[in-house]
Design an enzyme around this catalytic site. Structure first.
Site, mmCIF file in Angstrom:
data_model
loop_
_atom_site.group_PDB
_atom_site.id
_atom_site.type_symbol
_atom_site.label_atom_id
_atom_site.label_comp_id
_atom_site.label_asym_id
_atom_site.label_seq_id
_atom_site.Cartn_x
_atom_site.Cartn_y
_atom_site.Cartn_z
ATOM 1 N N SER A 1 0.826 -1.194 0.000
ATOM 2 C CA SER A 1 0.000 0.000 0.000
ATOM 3 C C SER A 1 0.873 1.262 0.000
ATOM 4 O O SER A 1 1.627 1.483 -0.951
ATOM 5 C CB SER A 1 -0.952 -0.043 1.200
ATOM 6 O OG SER A 1 -1.974 0.911 1.072
ATOM 7 N N ASP B 1 -10.330 -4.001 -4.384
ATOM 8 C CA ASP B 1 -9.451 -2.997 -3.778
ATOM 9 C C ASP B 1 -9.552 -1.695 -4.562
ATOM 10 O O ASP B 1 -9.381 -1.694 -5.788
ATOM 11 C CB ASP B 1 -8.005 -3.509 -3.799
ATOM 12 C CG ASP B 1 -7.016 -2.573 -3.131
ATOM 13 O OD1 ASP B 1 -7.401 -1.472 -2.698
ATOM 14 O OD2 ASP B 1 -5.833 -2.946 -3.043
ATOM 15 N N HIS C 1 -7.892 -5.410 -0.125
ATOM 16 C CA HIS C 1 -6.712 -4.651 0.271
ATOM 17 C C HIS C 1 -6.270 -5.093 1.671
ATOM 18 O O HIS C 1 -7.092 -5.341 2.548
ATOM 19 C CB HIS C 1 -7.049 -3.157 0.301
ATOM 20 C CG HIS C 1 -5.865 -2.271 0.496
ATOM 21 N ND1 HIS C 1 -5.112 -1.798 -0.544
ATOM 22 C CD2 HIS C 1 -5.304 -1.771 1.624
ATOM 23 C CE1 HIS C 1 -4.139 -1.036 -0.088
ATOM 24 N NE2 HIS C 1 -4.226 -1.006 1.243
#
Length: 359
Positions: free
Chosen positions: A197, A287, A317
């Site tokens: 991320s 996501d 995610h």
């Protein structure tokens, strides 16, 4: 000020979560509810069950108070962690960086010979949340499964330290790792970068700017363009852990609007990605960041960079930090660790460019 859920010890909730995941599959499906499908994809039962449990725990990512959001994330990680993977040894380090020394943790698997590769890892959390501790289990798993040393980096967080503090720390930590690799027992010519991320964003920034370039890049659902939205940001705006409002909250804390097109904030927008290292990039089907991560992989391939793009179309995610729950989560982390191990073994000889596409 305690959170309402703080009244329940995380160890107790962890045991309850693990008990739920140990139930027979038909019972788990009943708890999770009717299977979710979107964009031609079906959400994995393990992911759907976790989302249902998250609603009970109130584990949203953002809060009016950043300190509460950070505590909630750390607690959330304790709720789903399993028995710690034996990583051999761990050692706390401090990376010198002018007036901003950077805390780090070195993981060394038992029996790993000198001259083995080293992964410099940047945790996720939207540049605002997360820590070395929140990603301890993942770093242990990568170290053992990929047979690499892992240097986990505690870069500065926003809003106390806005852009470009995190990117500066990420580059400083990589340069320190290369310079000191031999003292860690690692090969200075086999230092990789990785992250999830926001950490994937930082790994991409380092991969694009560092000299010497990393030997390999391991990117889990990276944020690659903070300046715009893509279709997946709308498709999965709510209900799948990371939300569109979360991303807005993170970006607003991290960087002013007028700087979001800079390549060290949005590496997807860089003019040239030709010097980027060989890469394994994993995205999740459900996501908001899916499309920008995959677009980055395609840009790497167009630049002649060897890259494998892997979409786990049934996951959400954050799956890299959910491996302790087993099933598809564990499979995805194991696959990434295998790709890291193979990629580092093959990184120094020249390899063919191209793209293994999820479609």
């Amino acid at each position: 000020m305690p959170l309402p859920t703080d009244l329940i010890p995380p160890q107790a909730v962890n045991l309850a979560v693990r008990a739920v995941y140990a139930l027979p599959a038909p019972v788990r499906r009943l708890i999770a509810g009717r299977q979710v499908s979107r964009d031609g994809q079906r959400l994995a039962p393990e992911a759907q069950l976790l989302l249902a449990l998250m609603k009970l725990e109130n584990t949203g990512l953002r809060d009016e108070r950043v300190d509460l959001a950070r505590r909630r994330l750390e607690r959330g990680q304790r709720l789903i962690q399993g028995r710690p993977v034996g990583a051999g040894s761990t050692r706390a380090l401090t990376v010198p960086n002018g007036d901003h020394p950077i805390p780090a943790r070195l993981y060394t698997p038992a029996g790993l010979p000198s001259g083995s590769p080293l992964l410099v890892y940047y945790h996720g959390g939207g540049f605002v949340l997360g820590s070395i501790d929140s990603h301890d289990s993942l770093c242990r798993e990568l170290a053992v499964t990929a047979a690499v040393r892992v240097l986990s980096v505690g870069y500065r967080l926003a809003p106390e330290h806005p852009f470009p503090a995190a990117a500066d720390d990420a580059l400083a930590a990589y340069e320190y790792a290369v310079k000191n690799a031999e003292s860690f027992g690692a090969d200075p010519g086999a230092v990789a970068v990785g992250g999830d991320s926001a950490g994937g964003n930082l790994a991409a920034v380092v991969g694009r700017t560092a000299e010497p370039a990393p030997a390999f890049a391991l990117l889990f659902y990276p944020a690659t363009d903070l300046s715009g939205h893509r279709r997946s940001r709308e498709l999965f705006a709510e209900g799948f852990y990371l939300t569109d409002p979360d991303m807005t909250w993170f970006s607003d804390h991290y960087i002013p609007q007028e700087r979001r097109t800079e390549p060290n904030a949005s590496p997807l927008l860089a003019d040239d990605l030709g010097g980027f290292p060989p890469t394994y990039l994993a995205t999740a089907g459900f996501d908001p960041l899916r499309d920008e991560g995959e677009e980055f992989a395609h840009r790497l391939a167009d630049a002649g960079v060897p890259v494998v793009l892997r979409r786990h179309e049934d996951l959400i995610h954050g799956f890299a930090n959910m491996g302790a729950l087993g099933g598809r989560f564990a499979e995805a982390v194991s696959e990434a660790a295998g790709a890291l191990r193979m990629g580092l073994a093959m990184a120094r000889p020249a390899g063919p460019s191209g793209l293994d596409d999820p479609a």
